[in-house]
Design a protein around this motif. Structure first.
Motif, mmCIF file in Angstrom:
data_model
loop_
_atom_site.group_PDB
_atom_site.id
_atom_site.type_symbol
_atom_site.label_atom_id
_atom_site.label_comp_id
_atom_site.label_asym_id
_atom_site.label_seq_id
_atom_site.Cartn_x
_atom_site.Cartn_y
_atom_site.Cartn_z
ATOM 1 N N LEU A 166 15.761 -0.725 6.326
ATOM 2 C CA LEU A 166 16.672 -0.744 5.181
ATOM 3 C C LEU A 166 16.435 0.479 4.310
ATOM 4 O O LEU A 166 17.378 1.158 3.888
ATOM 5 N N PHE A 167 15.143 0.761 4.014
ATOM 6 C CA PHE A 167 14.807 1.887 3.144
ATOM 7 C C PHE A 167 15.418 3.177 3.687
ATOM 8 O O PHE A 167 15.996 3.969 2.952
ATOM 9 N N ARG A 168 15.285 3.378 5.010
ATOM 10 C CA ARG A 168 15.822 4.600 5.628
ATOM 11 C C ARG A 168 17.348 4.678 5.523
ATOM 12 O O ARG A 168 17.925 5.751 5.479
ATOM 13 N N SER A 169 18.007 3.502 5.491
ATOM 14 C CA SER A 169 19.469 3.472 5.617
ATOM 15 C C SER A 169 20.220 3.646 4.305
ATOM 16 O O SER A 169 21.423 3.873 4.312
ATOM 17 N N VAL A 170 19.543 3.506 3.158
ATOM 18 C CA VAL A 170 20.297 3.495 1.895
ATOM 19 C C VAL A 170 20.574 4.915 1.407
ATOM 20 O O VAL A 170 19.961 5.880 1.869
ATOM 21 N N ASP A 171 21.505 5.015 0.435
ATOM 22 C CA ASP A 171 21.899 6.331 -0.078
ATOM 23 C C ASP A 171 21.122 6.734 -1.328
ATOM 24 O O ASP A 171 20.865 7.911 -1.544
ATOM 25 N N VAL A 172 20.819 5.745 -2.150
ATOM 26 C CA VAL A 172 20.102 6.017 -3.405
ATOM 27 C C VAL A 172 19.029 4.944 -3.596
ATOM 28 O O VAL A 172 19.249 3.776 -3.253
ATOM 29 N N VAL A 173 17.887 5.362 -4.158
ATOM 30 C CA VAL A 173 16.815 4.411 -4.476
ATOM 31 C C VAL A 173 16.479 4.531 -5.968
ATOM 32 O O VAL A 173 16.269 5.642 -6.470
ATOM 33 N N ILE A 174 16.452 3.402 -6.676
ATOM 34 C CA ILE A 174 15.919 3.379 -8.042
ATOM 35 C C ILE A 174 14.580 2.653 -7.969
ATOM 36 O O ILE A 174 14.517 1.512 -7.513
ATOM 37 N N ALA A 175 13.517 3.347 -8.381
ATOM 38 C CA ALA A 175 12.160 2.805 -8.242
ATOM 39 C C ALA A 175 11.566 2.612 -9.629
ATOM 40 O O ALA A 175 11.370 3.585 -10.361
ATOM 41 N N LYS A 176 11.259 1.362 -9.982
ATOM 42 C CA LYS A 176 10.781 1.054 -11.325
ATOM 43 C C LYS A 176 9.257 1.077 -11.416
ATOM 44 O O LYS A 176 8.578 0.514 -10.551
ATOM 45 N N GLY A 177 8.738 1.652 -12.479
ATOM 46 C CA GLY A 177 7.326 1.461 -12.817
ATOM 47 C C GLY A 177 6.360 2.361 -12.076
ATOM 48 O O GLY A 177 6.715 3.095 -11.149
#
Lengths: 284, 284
Positions: free
Chosen positions: A228-239
């Motif tokens: 899933l991580f590889r397939s997404v377009d944008v990542v919002i990572a908190k903290g």
């Protein structure tokens, strides 16, 4: 991000907090602290990622003291208090909702604050400027639609994440949202269960990293999550823990949303302690 | 006294302070903290005496970082400030002089206080009652004359010890005084050199434990010191490390003069943190 010199004492101090929350007898507490010291000495090396070695240390300590979720009550109260504050901020605009998501990472929902005091603290964070602000780039990307993976951090805070995601979906209806949490309890991090209880399944797909470690250390995640991580377009990572575990990837899709709370993180990023950040490492 | 659960994190936190005082580069600091963690894991066990394992840990760290006396400047300033305050308290009566000796253990002479502020803090300690007070028993013993061994603790504080000893000698001229300090530098403890510089040789015989460890761990002391220790009639032992290393002896000659500064010591003695004590364990 590798450990800095402060991470050693910080981890041991956190162990002491866990031990004091979980055990009453001095003899048992002493044994548990000696266990923590010896386990930390085995785990920590110059190349260690703080959230990973810290997480492994805490999980070992949980086992040693026979308590699988020392922060259970702390997390319950955090979620309850944060949930009760949400109506105050209903209808926030995109920029305010983003800052609220950072504010949620800053305030401590469980320390017996009055709701009035807590609201005041949150408004204090809202009045601060972001020291590094790549949010316009984030919003431009989301305008195109595609898949967004949202990596959560702590309980309490997740209710402000939910508000932010709802606001994002209102502005960018073409985005498909995946929200990540931990497979099981670790410190005060949100679990998949916490997300489901908060209603995240109404805004997107709730997914587990497949691991109980803080942050998102991909080498400890499940194959499904990695895919899933590889397939997404944008990542919002908190903290901080998500920063610690993902900053080394050099992945331009990742936007870190955090307050630099400790000297190690602040030094790593090169900002003063306390800075609020919406940071994409490829855009610096 | 054996370690309590807080001693583990406290030792690691003190290592961090030493490392930050001595090294500037983050890479070197990280290496030194990892060394401290691994050395502490080797040294600490349930039966450890905190001052002994702490002392061995710090001496190992001094060697690792190549700094044999990280607190040198801190100690110099402490001595200078304490010396300058002494005239304010000249001519103190026996009871006040005893409390001043405890006050000297409480205040921090080196933190950039103004002398006025420091004097105010010392008068604050003087206005507190001793929670356990075996001083009348101490004075009765000294009335008989004989040999008194006075075990010092920190720099700065020693100038108030000197005032106390002078007052004791005025009241009990039959007493012969021996004053102990460490063989070489360890944290901010007074060394034989510090005592000589302060003029202790004018009130008695200055002796070394023969060891650099904090407190007075007899098994690490020189044969000469152990012989002297066995031969004296009364012992006044200042501060926490002397309590940690001597409380297990069950020796009725020893009067501990200290403030219970940390939870471990307070729990061990069974008093609230912050209590001022003139304690003979045989008289409880």
């Amino acid at each position: 991000m590798r450990i800095h010199h402060e991470c050693v004492a910080c981890a041991i101090n956190q162990c002491q907090k866990i031990v004091e929350m979980s055990l009453q007898g001095e003899k048992e507490r002493k044994k548990a602290m000696l266990f923590s010291l010896k386990r930390a000495a085995e785990l920590f090396s110059e190349e260690s990622i703080p959230a990973v070695v810290g997480g492994l240390l805490f999980l070992g300590l949980y086992k040693f003291i026979g308590n699988d979720d020392p922060f259970k009550e702390y997390k319950r109260v955090s979620n309850e208090v944060a949930r009760s504050l949400l109506p105050e901020f209903e209808g926030a605009d995109l920029r305010t909702a983003l800052k609220l998501a950072i504010a949620g990472n800053v305030v401590d929902f469980s320390t017996g604050y009055t709701p009035e005091r807590l609201e005041k603290d949150i408004r204090g964070v809202l009045s601060q400027e972001l020291l590094i602000d790549h949010s316009e780039n984030l919003f431009s990307l989301l305008e195109k639609g595609g898949k967004l993976l949202y990596l959560t951090d702590n309980c309490g805070e997740i209710y402000f994440d939910l508000l932010f995601i709802k606001t994002l979906l209102r502005e960018f209806p073409g985005v498909e949202v995946f929200v990540e949490a931990k497979e099981g309890p670790i410190i005060n991090d949100a679990t998949v269960e916490d997300l489901l209880e908060a209603g995240f399944d109404e805004v997107g797909t709730v997914v587990s990293t497949g691991s109980r470690l803080p942050g998102t250390p991909l080498e400890y995640s499940s194959p499904e999550f990695r895919k899933l991580f590889r397939s997404v377009d944008v990542v919002i990572a908190k903290g901080q823990a998500n920063f610690e575990t993902l900053s080394g990837l050099g992945d331009g899709r990742v936007f870190f949303l955090l307050k630099a709370k400790c000297p190690a993180i602040a030094r790593e990023i090169g900002v003063p302690i306390g800075s609020l950040l919406c940071l994409n490492l490829s855009l610096r």
